[in-house]
Design a protein around this motif. Structure first.
Motif, PDB file in Angstrom:
ATOM      1  N   ASP A 169       0.988  -1.139   0.329  1.00  0.00           N
ATOM      2  CA  ASP A 169       0.174  -0.606  -0.362  1.00  0.00           C
ATOM      3  C   ASP A 169       1.099   1.054  -0.517  1.00  0.00           C
ATOM      4  O   ASP A 169       0.414   2.100  -0.548  1.00  0.00           O
ATOM      5  N   GLN A 208      -7.556   1.286   2.761  1.00  0.00           N
ATOM      6  CA  GLN A 208      -7.001   1.601   2.315  1.00  0.00           C
ATOM      7  C   GLN A 208      -7.136   3.047   1.947  1.00  0.00           C
ATOM      8  O   GLN A 208      -6.585   4.182   1.434  1.00  0.00           O
ATOM      9  N   PRO A 211      -9.648   2.867  -3.497  1.00  0.00           N
ATOM     10  CA  PRO A 211      -8.777   1.398  -2.165  1.00  0.00           C
ATOM     11  C   PRO A 211      -9.791   0.864  -2.610  1.00  0.00           C
ATOM     12  O   PRO A 211     -10.163   0.889  -3.112  1.00  0.00           O
TER      13      PRO A 211
END
Length: 485
Positions: A332, A364, A359
């Motif tokens: 990420d 995220q 995301p």
């Protein structure tokens, strides 16, 4: 000095300024304050604006509910007050307000069966709306203004409703409804023998027939209303919605709520920052391409962005490359670094962007937010499992030309091409199921995070989907979460 001033280059606002102002609602706030200054013309504008910011709640509802007798104004107004925790103001409530200076004068007219003057009503309303509860919680005006003169007087006092609900029904229906109305003298709530009968026997016992409900009186009031309606419509047409009252009350209230939760269009600058979320095969990339083509925003597909970074041999691309080559998820922090760099480019800041592919989960999404990457429109694409499998599992690629086909929707044009088509391993059913399982496992948390998202039925013609998305881009956000197509 004048020549020097002319030669000085114009100052340009940096692109992030617009996003800052939009996120904090500065443009509507300044517009509202300017309107208040022009209406009230205070001697000390600065002090006036400071007091306005301290006292006023510009998000509080300011609604007028109008309509002919027996159209359901009271029911709608009371329901809105409960929903928004706002203050209901009607003829009855004003005459019961003993703290108002003009109440006794208005009661004197009522006791003599004389018509209360428009100016007196307008002054009563102004006095009541200046109380703290109306300023902080908002207000619902029931049955006001009754005519053009009252409307103009209210405007001269700076009283402008944001929404005007205009109920309507045929005179026959309204006269029939009037005969069944009953009034609770204790609470002033209105009931009906057919549509809204109270369940409490104590309340039933004390209900009274309103004194002015003869057919002749109702007909007279209907005629008076029809004379005033065109002028009121003309005054409030930009903030008015007519709603048919001759339907189930649930449907009426639903339409009213949808309307009063809309916001007026703003002249403030708006830079689209769009996020498209949805399962594989839901059409996110197509919609992103259509949006980018029409509105000139930057189309950013997260997967494509990663591949481009690898192809360009950037430092970040070298870190990402082993993950791409081995089919592993890219960490990420690397994805976010790449996204933040791209979204901070001048074209994204000035023209806006549409993002899909990231995301994929709430962690995220939180990383995006912590990096100050905040979309102003979020869309969740909904598609049945069967439709997803049909769209993805039947995709084929021509290894010679690179063209993509679909065995149902876009078959190969010749038997020769058909014979050489290949299926991407990603489109095998077991791999599709794995991706869907991951997506739906994270979906609920992601929806909760983006609580103001729009929900799109992606199982229909792509251009119908695009029209809905487009309407959500150009219109202000409603005041409620979970809006649906």
């Amino acid at each position: 000095m004048a020549e020097a001033a002319e030669e000085e280059p114009a100052r340009l606002w940096p692109p992030p300024v617009g996003a800052y102002a939009e996120e904090r609602g500065l443009f509507p706030l300044l517009q509202k304050m300017l309107e208040e200054l022009l209406i009230h013309k205070p001697d000390d504008p600065i002090e006036f604006m400071i007091n306005h910011l301290k006292q006023n709640n510009d998000d509080a509802p300011r609604i007028c509910v109008l309509g002919p007798p027996a159209s359901g104004k009271t029911t709608v107004a009371m329901w809105l007050c409960k929903h928004f925790d706002a203050t209901r103001i009607s003829q009855e409530t004003l005459l019961l307000e003993e703290t108002l200076a003009l109440t006794e004068e208005a009661k004197a007219y009522k006791e003599k069966n004389q018509k209360i003057p428009n100016a007196l009503w307008a002054n009563l309303i102004q006095e009541r709306l200046s109380n703290v509860d109306c300023i902080k919680q908002g207000w619902i005006l029931e049955g006001f203004p009754e005519n053009q003169e009252q409307a103009w007087m209210l405007q001269s006092f700076g009283i402008f409703p944001r929404h005007v609900v205009m109920l309507y029904a045929s005179d026959t229906v309204l006269i029939e409804r009037s005969s069944g109305k009953r009034l609770d003298p204790l609470t002033q709530e209105v009931y009906h023998t057919t549509f809204n009968w109270p369940s409490d026997p104590v309340v039933q016992q004390r209900l009274e027939v309103p004194p002015d409900l003869s057919e002749q009186e109702v007909s007279r009031r209907l005629l008076e209303y029809h004379r005033s309606f065109p002028e009121l419509f003309q005054i409030y047409q930009k903030v008015l919605k007519s709603i048919n009252a001759d339907q189930p009350s649930v449907d009426v209230l639903s339409q009213v709520l949808t309307f009063v939760q809309t916001r007026p269009r703003s002249a403030a600058p708006f830079t689209p920052r769009l996020l498209l979320c949805g399962p594989s095969g839901s059409g996110k990339r197509l919609q992103a391409a259509l949006i980018a083509q029409k509105y000139g925003v930057v189309n950013i597909c997260c997967g494509q962005l990663l591949k481009e970074a690898v192809a360009e041999n950037t430092k970040l691309g070298e870190l990402i490359k082993p993950y791409i080559e081995n089919g592993w998820p890219v960490p990420d922090n690397l994805v976010l670094e790449l996204l933040a760099k791209r979204l901070s480019c001048l074209d994204c800041l000035t023209d806006g962007w549409v993002l899909c592919g990231f995301p994929r989960d709430v962690e995220q999404a939180e990383l995006l937010q912590s990096s100050r990457i905040n979309p102003n429109r979020v869309f969740f694409f909904n598609l049945p499992y069967e439709s997803i499998m049909e769209r993805l599992s039947q995709r084929r690629t021509d290894p010679v030309t690179g063209q993509r086909y679909h065995t149902t929707f876009r078959p190969a044009p010749t038997p020769e091409i058909q014979a050489r088509l290949r299926q991407n391993p990603r489109d095998q059913e077991e791999n599709i199921e794995k991706r869907l399982e991951t997506y739906f496992r994270n979906l609920k948390d992601l929806e909760d995070f983006y609580e103001d998202a729009f929900y799109v039925n992606a199982d229909q013609d792509p251009y119908v989907v695009f029209e809905f998305i487009e309407s959500c881009i150009i219109k202000p956000l409603p005041c409620k979460k979970n809006r649906h197509l």
